[in-house]
Motif scaffolding. Structure first.
Motif, PDB file in Angstrom:
ATOM      1  N   GLU A 119      39.329 -20.904   0.367  1.00 38.64           N
ATOM      2  CA  GLU A 119      40.710 -21.311   0.684  1.00 38.64           C
ATOM      3  C   GLU A 119      40.934 -22.387  -0.695  1.00 38.64           C
ATOM      4  OE1 GLU A 119      40.764 -22.874   4.384  1.00 38.64           O
ATOM      5  OE2 GLU A 119      40.325 -20.920   5.357  1.00 38.64           O
ATOM      6  N   LEU A 156      37.643 -22.184  10.423  1.00 43.25           N
ATOM      7  CA  LEU A 156      36.844 -22.684   9.414  1.00 43.25           C
ATOM      8  C   LEU A 156      35.872 -23.781  10.041  1.00 43.25           C
ATOM      9  CD1 LEU A 156      35.337 -22.738   6.664  1.00 43.25           C
ATOM     10  CD2 LEU A 156      37.472 -24.169   5.907  1.00 43.25           C
ATOM     11  N   SER A 157      36.568 -24.915  10.516  1.00 44.36           N
ATOM     12  CA  SER A 157      35.987 -25.976  11.173  1.00 44.36           C
ATOM     13  C   SER A 157      35.133 -25.497  12.395  1.00 44.36           C
ATOM     14  CB  SER A 157      36.979 -26.824  11.716  1.00 44.36           C
ATOM     15  OG  SER A 157      37.797 -26.383  12.761  1.00 44.36           O
ATOM     16  N   LEU A 165      35.495 -21.864   2.852  1.00 48.27           N
ATOM     17  CA  LEU A 165      35.923 -23.084   2.396  1.00 48.27           C
ATOM     18  C   LEU A 165      36.303 -22.989   1.000  1.00 48.27           C
ATOM     19  CD1 LEU A 165      36.875 -26.052   2.947  1.00 48.27           C
ATOM     20  CD2 LEU A 165      34.508 -26.711   2.203  1.00 48.27           C
TER      21      LEU A 165
END
Length: 199
Positions: free
Chosen positions: A196, A71-72, A193
């Protein structure tokens, strides 16, 4: 939607931007004898290829060591690509004026012009998203580096035939496409994001 071989190759070509790098390479090689220029270009492309290949095979371990998530990497890669795209559309005048009296080695041609932060982030992202398709990404990277080598070897002829204004206009167009790619990456990252986050 994941990347395919074709879309990965196009993305890598947009990021390495061989046409946009023509003026930089021309200036950097200005003081290099004509008979050595092809050898220098091939050497720099090969160095960039080996570095990107190393990141492709060690990328997952690098992510684990650094404690980074997909994700990052997705969001960070999108931001970096967006900034690179803006630089392609609105280049700084001094960008093409880097001139040296010595033969360039690794910097600035291999790194960061070809294997810059955005290219490194992209190969990491490709492997992180689909590690089982690593050979496909290697093939996409190989095609990209081959195209870069051909374009840069023919740089003087391309500039002469197309003219600097056409080359610049094409680079702006590629920048616009890259903006769309980077925004899509950011949208995917935001969706991941949101998925999650606890509801």
């Amino acid at each position: 939607m994941g990347y395919t071989f074709a879309s990965a190759t196009i993305l890598l070509l947009l990021i390495t931007d061989p046409l946009g790098n023509i003026p930089v390479f021309a200036n950097a090689l200005r003081n290099v004898p004509q008979e050595r220029r092809a050898r220098v270009i091939l050497r720099e492309v090969l160095i960039a290829f080996m570095l990107l290949l190393a990141f492709m095979f060690m990328g997952d371990r690098f992510l684990r060591v650094m404690g980074l998530s997909q994700l990052s990497l997705q969001i960070g890669g999108g931001v970096v690509l967006f900034l690179i795209a803006l630089r392609m559309i609105f280049p700084h005048p001094e960008q093409a004026d880097a001139e040296s009296s010595v033969e360039p080695l690794i910097v600035p041609l291999a790194i960061p012009m070809l294997a810059g932060p955005s290219a490194l982030a992209t190969v990491l992202l490709l492997v992180a998203q689909a590690p089982e398709r690593r050979l496909e990404w290697v093939a996409a990277l190989s095609v990209t580096m081959a195209v870069c080598a051909v374009v840069l070897l023919l740089a003087e002829r391309i500039q002469r035939v197309l003219g600097e204004r056409v080359v610049t206009a094409f680079e702006r167009l590629m920048g616009l496409v890259l903006v769309a790619v980077s925004v899509e990456m950011l949208i995917r990252g935001v969706k991941m994001l949101a998925a999650e986050m606890p509801h």
